[in-house]
Design a protein around this motif. Structure first.
Motif, mmCIF file in Angstrom:
data_model
loop_
_atom_site.group_PDB
_atom_site.id
_atom_site.type_symbol
_atom_site.label_atom_id
_atom_site.label_comp_id
_atom_site.label_asym_id
_atom_site.label_seq_id
_atom_site.Cartn_x
_atom_site.Cartn_y
_atom_site.Cartn_z
ATOM 1 N N HIS A 263 -15.047 5.337 -1.960
ATOM 2 C CA HIS A 263 -15.042 4.675 -3.273
ATOM 3 C C HIS A 263 -16.460 4.251 -3.654
ATOM 4 O O HIS A 263 -16.908 4.485 -4.790
ATOM 5 N N GLU B 154 -5.256 3.983 -8.755
ATOM 6 C CA GLU B 154 -5.976 3.330 -7.674
ATOM 7 C C GLU B 154 -5.784 1.814 -7.777
ATOM 8 O O GLU B 154 -5.642 1.266 -8.869
ATOM 9 N N GLU B 155 -5.818 1.167 -6.616
ATOM 10 C CA GLU B 155 -5.593 -0.278 -6.607
ATOM 11 C C GLU B 155 -6.657 -1.040 -7.371
ATOM 12 O O GLU B 155 -6.382 -2.078 -7.980
ATOM 13 N N ASP B 156 -7.897 -0.538 -7.331
ATOM 14 C CA ASP B 156 -8.973 -1.268 -7.986
ATOM 15 C C ASP B 156 -9.076 -0.964 -9.481
ATOM 16 O O ASP B 156 -9.957 -1.489 -10.160
ATOM 17 N N GLU B 157 -8.198 -0.097 -9.998
ATOM 18 C CA GLU B 157 -8.182 0.213 -11.425
ATOM 19 C C GLU B 157 -6.742 0.176 -11.943
ATOM 20 O O GLU B 157 -6.130 1.189 -12.244
#
Length: 379
Positions: free
Chosen positions: A39, A85-88
């Motif tokens: 990432h 994705e977890e961060d988006e």
């Protein structure tokens, strides 16, 4: 107390199991290092697609609108998987290909979850991280490459176990971590190899075991398809695949009603490995650190958007899902990633020093003499 005969047997087992797998383990460690930070590297290379900062107070875009936008961007392609994705959390990624069972030629379309706007189309099958991933997973050889690397992982487990057996008598007269710097380069190198090997032993066992499980992923999924999925879609066995599909949003609503305490993980479209030609495979998950990695499939008729079946994943797929984040250390944030990276580098040193030890001794007339005498002196 180990006899000289048993020492020689363990030495032979440790030597050859290590030698056969060392080059490939070095490759896996070297390629795995950047994958730990995939990432972060993607962000550095400018591959990360930012979510636009816009004011949005209405409902999220429907799944049907997301699919329609992606199809308009990639005409002639069929959707495969929809995930995020977890961060988006405000993005959805739709992977696409020419056919549902394609093995190459994949495309990705990143969509704004609020507006269904296409945000970008990242390159999938090219670039530094893709090369590292393919080398790490299957050596660009598909399933045979995966199984071969899995076998190398099994040999690594043998090398680790035999190394531990030999380490106990070797260290009987030495303090833990002692490096005999003044007794020759060979003994120094051997002490460094043994000490660092013990330091990363637990980590190496975990990574080797989880890597071996991941190497079987394709076969495990095929077995799951032939076992549970086949039983779940038995009434559709002799029916032709539908020529059109119903609303994905309606299918998602059915899945949420079937699993009200879970949230959407990803969607597998009809014809892909995680669904059937007749169904959307809607995979629901929990929200705790563990349950968010454990999915429960809900099969929804892709034509009528009606519930078909839902079952817990079998133990072997649960083991696979748990092993994947554990293998790359991507479940505990950046701190754990750095720890994984340090242990990976130490493992590279262990593998390299072991290779050097063998190379230095291979020219001797009695290649086992030095190691055998060293172990004998430990008693």
């Amino acid at each position: 107390m180990m006899t000289q005969s048993s020492i020689r047997s363990w030495l032979w087992l440790h030597k050859w199991s290590s030698l056969v797998c060392t080059v490939f383990m070095l490759l896996l460690c070297l390629t795995g290092l950047p994958l730990i930070f995939h990432h972060e590297i993607g962000d550095f290379l400018g591959q990360h697609i930012q979510t636009p900062a816009i004011a949005h107070t209405g409902p999220m875009a429907s799944m049907d609108a997301l699919v329609a936008a992606a199809k308009a961007k990639q005409p002639g392609m069929v959707p495969l998987y929809l995930y995020r994705e977890e961060d988006e959390p405000l993005q959805w990624i739709l992977s696409m290909a020419k056919t549902a069972d394609a093995e190459q030629g994949f495309k990705q379309v990143v969509l704004d979850a609020r507006t269904a706007q296409v945000l970008g189309e990242p390159i999938v099958e090219a670039g530094f991280l893709y090369i590292m991933f393919k080398l790490h997973v299957d050596l660009f050889a598909g399933l045979p490459g995966m199984l071969f690397l899995g076998f190398m992982g099994c040999l690594l487990l043998v090398a680790l176990v035999s190394g531990v057996v030999l380490y106990a008598p070797f260290m009987r007269k030495l303090r833990f971590g002692e490096i005999r710097r003044y007794k020759g380069e060979k003994l120094k190198r051997l002490d460094v190899h043994n000490f660092l090997g013990i330091v990363v032993l637990s980590w190496s066992l975990i990574v080797a075991a989880t890597g071996g499980i991941n190497a079987w992923s394709d076969l495990l999924i095929k077995y799951w398809q032939a076992d549970q999925i086949a039983a779940m879609i038995a009434p559709y066995k002799h029916l032709p695949p539908p020529d059109r599909f119903g609303s994905l949003q309606a299918a998602l609503h059915v899945a949420q009603q079937a699993q009200p305490d879970m949230q959407l993980g990803f969607v597998a479209f009809p014809g892909t490995a995680y669904a059937s030609p007749h169904h959307y495979g809607i995979f629901m998950r929990g929200d705790s650190p563990l349950t968010k990695r454990l999915f429960k499939p809900v099969l929804v008729d892709a034509r009528t958007a009606t519930f078909t079946d839902s079952r817990d994943l079998p133990w072997y797929l649960v083991a696979l899902l748990v092993s994947q984040p554990l293998h790359f250390g991507d479940y505990g944030g950046l701190t754990l990633k750095w720890l994984w990276a340090v242990l990976d580098v130490i493992t590279i040193i262990v593998l390299w020093t072991g290779l050097v030890l063998w190379w230095k001794k291979r020219h001797r007339s009695l290649p086992e003499l030095h190691a055998t005498h060293t172990l004998r002196d430990a008693y």
